[in-house]
Scaffold this motif. Structure first.
Motif, PDB file in Angstrom:
ATOM      1  N   PRO A 317       0.820  -1.217   0.000  1.00 42.61           N
ATOM      2  CA  PRO A 317       0.000   0.000   0.000  1.00 42.61           C
ATOM      3  C   PRO A 317       0.856   1.270   0.000  1.00 42.61           C
ATOM      4  CG  PRO A 317      -0.858  -1.578   1.569  1.00 42.61           C
ATOM      5  CD  PRO A 317       0.459  -2.106   1.113  1.00 42.61           C
ATOM      6  N   TYR A 318       2.022   1.186   0.644  1.00 41.57           N
ATOM      7  CA  TYR A 318       2.922   2.334   0.663  1.00 41.57           C
ATOM      8  C   TYR A 318       3.403   2.648  -0.753  1.00 41.57           C
ATOM      9  CZ  TYR A 318       7.119   5.058   1.587  1.00 41.57           C
ATOM     10  OH  TYR A 318       8.076   6.027   1.572  1.00 41.57           O
ATOM     11  N   LEU A 319       3.864   1.611  -1.438  1.00 41.44           N
ATOM     12  CA  LEU A 319       4.351   1.802  -2.811  1.00 41.44           C
ATOM     13  C   LEU A 319       3.234   2.313  -3.712  1.00 41.44           C
ATOM     14  CD1 LEU A 319       6.534  -1.393  -3.334  1.00 41.44           C
ATOM     15  CD2 LEU A 319       7.298   0.945  -2.852  1.00 41.44           C
ATOM     16  N   LYS A 320       2.057   1.743  -3.522  1.00 42.98           N
ATOM     17  CA  LYS A 320       0.936   2.114  -4.374  1.00 42.98           C
ATOM     18  C   LYS A 320       0.599   3.593  -4.201  1.00 42.98           C
ATOM     19  CE  LYS A 320      -3.742   0.740  -5.475  1.00 42.98           C
ATOM     20  NZ  LYS A 320      -4.897  -0.037  -5.057  1.00 42.98           N
ATOM     21  N   ARG A 321       0.675   4.032  -2.954  1.00 44.47           N
ATOM     22  CA  ARG A 321       0.357   5.427  -2.681  1.00 44.47           C
ATOM     23  C   ARG A 321       1.381   6.335  -3.356  1.00 44.47           C
ATOM     24  NH1 ARG A 321       0.196   5.317   2.871  1.00 44.47           N
ATOM     25  NH2 ARG A 321       2.216   6.364   2.968  1.00 44.47           N
ATOM     26  N   LYS A 322       2.641   5.931  -3.254  1.00 43.50           N
ATOM     27  CA  LYS A 322       3.686   6.745  -3.870  1.00 43.50           C
ATOM     28  C   LYS A 322       3.477   6.814  -5.386  1.00 43.50           C
ATOM     29  CE  LYS A 322       6.164   7.770  -0.326  1.00 43.50           C
ATOM     30  NZ  LYS A 322       6.140   9.116   0.172  1.00 43.50           N
ATOM     31  N   TYR A 323       2.949   5.734  -5.946  1.00 36.49           N
ATOM     32  CA  TYR A 323       2.812   5.678  -7.396  1.00 36.49           C
ATOM     33  C   TYR A 323       1.609   6.461  -7.875  1.00 36.49           C
ATOM     34  CZ  TYR A 323       3.033   3.638 -12.069  1.00 36.49           C
ATOM     35  OH  TYR A 323       3.145   3.458 -13.409  1.00 36.49           O
ATOM     36  N   THR A 324       0.527   6.416  -7.110  1.00 37.00           N
ATOM     37  CA  THR A 324      -0.706   7.007  -7.620  1.00 37.00           C
ATOM     38  C   THR A 324      -0.971   8.407  -7.083  1.00 37.00           C
ATOM     39  OG1 THR A 324      -1.952   5.966  -5.856  1.00 37.00           O
ATOM     40  CG2 THR A 324      -1.861   4.787  -7.938  1.00 37.00           C
ATOM     41  N   GLN A 325      -0.176   8.854  -6.127  1.00 32.62           N
ATOM     42  CA  GLN A 325      -0.490  10.157  -5.551  1.00 32.62           C
ATOM     43  C   GLN A 325       0.739  11.043  -5.465  1.00 32.62           C
ATOM     44  OE1 GLN A 325      -2.234   8.807  -1.845  1.00 32.62           O
ATOM     45  NE2 GLN A 325      -4.252   9.437  -2.552  1.00 32.62           N
ATOM     46  N   PHE A 326       0.512  12.328  -5.649  1.00 33.41           N
ATOM     47  CA  PHE A 326       1.547  13.299  -5.326  1.00 33.41           C
ATOM     48  C   PHE A 326       1.496  13.540  -3.840  1.00 33.41           C
ATOM     49  CE2 PHE A 326       0.259  14.798  -9.591  1.00 33.41           C
ATOM     50  CZ  PHE A 326       1.485  14.696 -10.220  1.00 33.41           C
ATOM     51  N   GLU A 327       2.617  13.887  -3.277  1.00 25.25           N
ATOM     52  CA  GLU A 327       2.577  14.304  -1.875  1.00 25.25           C
ATOM     53  C   GLU A 327       3.297  15.622  -1.777  1.00 25.25           C
ATOM     54  OE1 GLU A 327       4.221  11.330   0.612  1.00 25.25           O
ATOM     55  OE2 GLU A 327       2.480  10.027   0.415  1.00 25.25           O
ATOM     56  N   ARG A 328       2.770  16.493  -0.990  1.00 25.02           N
ATOM     57  CA  ARG A 328       3.503  17.724  -0.735  1.00 25.02           C
ATOM     58  C   ARG A 328       3.140  18.261   0.630  1.00 25.02           C
ATOM     59  NH1 ARG A 328       0.210  21.796  -4.755  1.00 25.02           N
ATOM     60  NH2 ARG A 328      -1.682  21.890  -3.482  1.00 25.02           N
ATOM     61  N   TRP A 329       4.034  19.050   1.150  1.00 25.74           N
ATOM     62  CA  TRP A 329       3.791  19.649   2.463  1.00 25.74           C
ATOM     63  C   TRP A 329       3.076  20.979   2.247  1.00 25.74           C
ATOM     64  CZ3 TRP A 329       4.356  17.157   6.867  1.00 25.74           C
ATOM     65  CH2 TRP A 329       5.177  16.015   6.871  1.00 25.74           C
ATOM     66  N   VAL A 330       2.038  21.211   2.987  1.00 25.58           N
ATOM     67  CA  VAL A 330       1.347  22.496   2.873  1.00 25.58           C
ATOM     68  C   VAL A 330       1.267  23.138   4.247  1.00 25.58           C
ATOM     69  CG1 VAL A 330      -0.016  21.952   0.842  1.00 25.58           C
ATOM     70  CG2 VAL A 330      -0.865  21.325   3.091  1.00 25.58           C
ATOM     71  N   GLU A 331       1.261  24.464   4.197  1.00 29.46           N
ATOM     72  CA  GLU A 331       1.155  25.217   5.450  1.00 29.46           C
ATOM     73  C   GLU A 331      -0.265  25.097   5.990  1.00 29.46           C
ATOM     74  OE1 GLU A 331       3.541  27.019   7.022  1.00 29.46           O
ATOM     75  OE2 GLU A 331       5.040  26.334   5.560  1.00 29.46           O
ATOM     76  N   VAL A 332      -0.367  24.966   7.279  1.00 32.09           N
ATOM     77  CA  VAL A 332      -1.690  24.897   7.880  1.00 32.09           C
ATOM     78  C   VAL A 332      -1.833  26.067   8.833  1.00 32.09           C
ATOM     79  CG1 VAL A 332      -3.244  23.517   9.276  1.00 32.09           C
ATOM     80  CG2 VAL A 332      -1.611  22.405   7.772  1.00 32.09           C
ATOM     81  N   GLU A 333      -2.924  26.757   8.698  1.00 36.91           N
ATOM     82  CA  GLU A 333      -3.159  27.859   9.633  1.00 36.91           C
ATOM     83  C   GLU A 333      -3.599  27.301  10.969  1.00 36.91           C
ATOM     84  OE1 GLU A 333      -5.638  31.045   8.126  1.00 36.91           O
ATOM     85  OE2 GLU A 333      -5.005  30.494   6.108  1.00 36.91           O
ATOM     86  N   LYS A 334      -3.197  27.981  11.991  1.00 37.28           N
ATOM     87  CA  LYS A 334      -3.507  27.466  13.326  1.00 37.28           C
ATOM     88  C   LYS A 334      -4.982  27.546  13.656  1.00 37.28           C
ATOM     89  CE  LYS A 334       0.317  28.813  15.769  1.00 37.28           C
ATOM     90  NZ  LYS A 334       0.933  29.391  16.910  1.00 37.28           N
TER      91      LYS A 334
END
Lengths: 334, 255, 290
Positions: A317-334
């Motif tokens: 499932p880890y590999l699959k996620r890496k393959y099918t999804q982009f990941e990025r860090w986004v800022e979160v407002e408090k």
């Protein structure tokens, strides 16, 4: 924490969940690669390898079948602690058929898969009426007791086993049959579990009372799933019997019970591809660590515990996620 | 009454250890009737539902569905005859998306037979059904895993499961419990619609105000025994009923 | 012959009951099926052996230490592995199975195989009962078995922890509202189960050798007894032990000792066919059908 990880499906998956509009070779490749690449890689590696590693690949394939079979059972609410039961019953069935009737392995292996599956299903039929824990307990007990019974009574060749069984026509045939069987089992069962038939099986695992109140005979469905899964495992047993031209008590050994579970847990429970991946990691690994000898099962069991407690998701499932999804860090407002 | 008898319950009795959960209950249910079953907690309402649907085997007595005995049959056989139920504690398939929850009953042999040997597009039928019970169509809700659905939706899902089975007799076990007034108000028309389609319904309920508006007849249980039966109006006025059950629920008096 | 069967059958039954009590105790209280049970049993044996032969401790001290350490291992397994998997029955099963297998096979790897791994009998004597010579160790087993069962009964009824055990066994959520720390009690229950197994090991193992195979045997026997008697039922354990114990002894006497193993398998198959939840199964009717 003011940042969080955001996951976005890659373009092709966003458009539709089940129907893909294929508009370019690139997209076709994107979809086909994860399915075709492993098949081709295994084929090339298998053909290029020396006899020793060819045998390892063959053995690994059989363990992969055991693991896939375990995963199908688990998805249907049956946790098996004794894949060795199915494996052993298949092994002895084909061994007997070959030894006493002299039938060719080409006949005994498929027959043993069906008969072995039927015997295993009949043995476990009464347990299907009870909660999953009983299934785990009885499957754990059975191979251990059967092994002891064979030892004590000397039936089916007793402690000596039966050697001198017919082998498969050629080493390459053996290897190719093993590979084909793995892919057929994987893709076939994946299709089955994604179908509405598989949905009902998963439903039984999730909440059997609702399935009953939908007018579906859950014992029958469970028995069917058990037959399918145990036939696959019995096939593996029968195949190995002829590959090693021997059948004896070791076919009920713990290895055949623990490795499929470890492979599935490491690879990812409920994914079917995960168990295969797990088997192709663990079995060759143990070949590389041959010097450790008896420590093999200890390593499997430890990995099993580490993964189930620490990394329950598994690798696939880890590999699959890496393959099918982009990941990025986004800022979160408090 | 000229309408045919759908369900006949005769002397049904079930003991759990020393407790008699259902104690010799009799009643008859006619086609297209809505029967309310009320009673304090522990009066045997859910056991009655379990007994009729085959989840529990009676110690004595029998249940006839359209003249044929169904007591003693396993739950799936009862369901196949067209008797469906909901569970008091909603029991969805947690891992499956909401609409896939309905694909399970839609895969039932009963649906297959009624649909003339073909299941059709089960996903589409499922989505239609969900819309009927109040899921917003084309929203994310129907694709969401049942585990993450709010309580109100789970209850609707329960009802939709009965409908998916194309049941003729539906036993709704506290379908309204835990729902807000607005949610109940939105469910009542669904049940009315089912009635207008000729379904026969048994409703086990604590929400008397709504129940009395829907039900044709009400059965009152106390300590496993039937203590009263009649139209909502008649039942409300019985002193024994007020004492056993309604005493604390003054709101019912003006319903 | 008949008297011998009667007496040795009783001893055999008590051995089965002793072995199954611990497994059953843990399951009955916390719902954890401890598949590492056989491994704990053997661990206690090896620990006692080490205490005796490597540290030169007196038997009583070595045995007591072994029981304590084994119980502690049970508690640690629960606290650090199973607690994280609470509610995931499948994962619990797999995790305890993995722990048990890792332990047992580790012993095998470390070379704990051979006839030198034996525990001494505690009292080297024998008694004549109705013309049958019975050694003191077997009598001790019966005494310990009976007292452990009695102790368990007293404990669950008359002590605070024991009553908390019963509360949780009946309903965990209610127990929580009564201010019982269910995690702690569950930890204790696993430790107790392991401890019971360890005590069983210390008294039973002097009859044979300590071996890895014994770990699997014990697990098989415990499971067989629990399945036949009904999971979680102490009465069930005792009745099932007597049934299987005597059936085994009769088979051994009148048929062949080799067929003893078949008895438990046959018993399991029969009980599953006629009453799947076991003789005294506490499963509710609704669950029984599942």
């Amino acid at each position: 924490m003011s940042r969080r990880r955001e996951r976005i499906d890659r373009g092709i998956k966003v458009r539709a969940d089940d129907i893909y509009a294929l508009t370019s070779w690139r997209e076709m490749l994107y979809l086909a690669a994860p399915r075709v690449a492993p098949v081709l890689t295994l084929l090339v590696v298998g053909l290029a390898a020396g006899p020793y590693w060819q045998r390892v690949i063959m053995t690994t394939s059989m363990f992969a079948l055991l693991a896939i079979s375990w995963d199908v059972l688990a998805a249907s609410g049956m946790v098996s602690l004794g894949q060795a039961l199915f494996f052993g019953v298949g092994a002895y069935t084909s061994g007997m058929l070959n030894h006493y009737f002299g039938w060719s392995p080409l006949l005994t292996i498929p027959l043993a898969a069906v008969i072995g599956g039927a015997i295993s299903t009949l043995l476990l039929l009464p347990v299907l009426r009870l909660r999953g824990l009983y299934f785990a307990m009885v499957t754990l007990i059975m191979p251990l007791i059967i092994e002891r019974v064979i030892e004590a009574t000397g039936i089916f060749g007793g402690t000596e086993g039966i050697s001198g069984l017919a082998s498969l026509p050629h080493r390459l045939v053996e290897l190719l049959v093993a590979m084909v069987m793995v892919w057929v089992a994987l893709f076939g069962l994946r299709r089955l579990m994604d179908s509405d038939y598989g949905l009902v099986l998963k439903g039984i695992n999730d909440n059997d009372r609702s399935v009953m109140s939908a007018g579906i005979n859950i014992y029958r469905r469970k028995a069917e799933a058990l037959f399918i899964a145990s036939s696959i495992a019995a096939f593996a047993g029968a195949f190995m019997t002829h590959a090693y031209m021997f059948v004896g008590m070791p076919v009920f050994a713990m290895d055949y019970s623990i490795l499929p579970i470890a492979s599935t847990v490491v690879g990812g429970v409920g994914t079917l591809a995960g168990p295969l991946l797990g088997a192709f990691i663990l079995v060759p690994l143990s070949e590389l660590l041959r010097g450790l000898g008896g420590l093999r099962i200890v390593i499997y069991a430890t990995l099993l515990v580490v993964f189930i407690v620490g990394l329950p998701e598994g690798i696939f499932p880890y590999l699959k996620r890496k393959y099918t999804q982009f990941e990025r860090w986004v800022e979160v407002e408090k | 009454m000229s309408r045919p008898v759908v369900l006949e319950v005769r002397g049904l009795l079930k003991r759990y250890g020393g407790v008699t959960a259902v104690d010799g209950v009799d009643f008859t249910l006619h086609e297209n009737e809505v029967l309310g079953v009320i009673g304090p907690n522990g009066s045997g309402k859910t056991t009655l539902v379990n007994l009729i649907t085959g989840f529990v085997k009676p110690d004595r007595g029998k249940v006839l569905y359209r003249g044929k005995r169904i007591s003693g049959l396993p739950p799936y056989r009862v369901a196949l005859k067209g008797v469906a139920r909901t569970f008091q504690m909603a029991k969805p398939f947690y891992q499956l998306p909401a609409y896939k929850n309905l694909v399970v009953p839609l895969s039932s042999p009963r649906v297959h037979a009624l649909a003339g040997g073909s299941y059709g597009d089960r996903d589409a039928v499922a989505k239609d059904l969900l819309e009927e019970v109040g899921f917003e169509r084309d929203s994310w809700v129907i694709n969401k895993a049942a585990a993450s659905l709010p309580h109100g939706y789970l209850k609707r899902l329960e009802l939709a499961r009965c409908m998916a089975l194309r049941a003729d007799l539906m036993l709704l076990d506290e379908l309204f419990s835990g729902l807000s007034l607005a949610e109940v108000a939105s469910m009542v028309p669904v049940i009315d619609k089912l009635r207008s389609r000729g379904k026969t319904i048994i409703m086990v309920e604590h929400r008397l105000r709504e129940l009395f508006r829907i039900a044709d007849r009400v059965l009152v249980l106390n300590f496993g025994q039937k203590i009263a039966e009649g139209t909502p109006g008649q039942v409300m006025d019985l002193p024994a009923v007020r004492e056993a059950y309604l005493g604390s629920e003054a709101e019912v008096g003006d319903a | 012959m008949f008297e011998a069967t009667l007496i040795y059958g009783l001893v055999n039954s008590v051995i089965l009951a002793l072995v199954a009590l611990g497994f059953n105790l843990t399951f009955g209280i916390s719902g954890v099926a401890n598949f590492a049970y056989g491994a704990f049993y053997v661990t206690a044996g090896f620990l006692t052996w080490s205490g005796l032969n490597q540290l030169g401790l007196p038997f009583g001290v070595a045995a007591a230490l072994a029981v304590l350490i084994t119980a502690l291992m049970g508690a640690l397994m629960y606290r650090y592995l199973l607690l994280r998997l609470r509610g995931l029955v499948v994962s619990e099963v797999i995790a305890t199975f993995g722990v048990g297998l890792a332990l047992l096979e580790l012993f095998r790897y470390l070379g704990f195989i051979g006839f030198e791994y034996t525990l001494p009998v505690m009292i080297d004597a024998s008694v004549d009962i109705a013309g049958v010579v019975v050694d003191a160790q077997r009598i001790l087993i019966v005494v310990v078995g009976a007292s452990l069962a009695a102790l368990l009964w007293v404990f669950t009824r008359h002590t605070r922890t024991g009553r908390a055990f019963r509360a949780i066994a009946q309903d965990e959520h209610t127990a929580l509202t009564l201010g019982i720390n269910t995690d702690r009690v569950a930890t204790i229950s696993v430790a107790f189960g392991a401890g019971y197994g360890a005590i069983a090991a210390v008294v039973i193992l002097p009859l044979g050798t300590i071996s890895v195979g014994e770990g699997y045997n014990v697990l098989v026997n415990a499971l067989a007894v629990c399945i036949v008697g009904g999971l979680g039922s102490t009465v069930g354990v005792i009745v099932a032990s007597l049934l299987i114990g005597y059936a085994q002894m009769i088979t051994a006497t009148y048929v062949d000792t080799h067929w003893m193993m078949i008895v438990s398998l046959v018993a399991i198959l029969i009980i599953l066919l006629i009453k799947p939840s076991g003789l005294f199964g506490q499963q509710k009717e609704l669950e029984e059908r599942i």
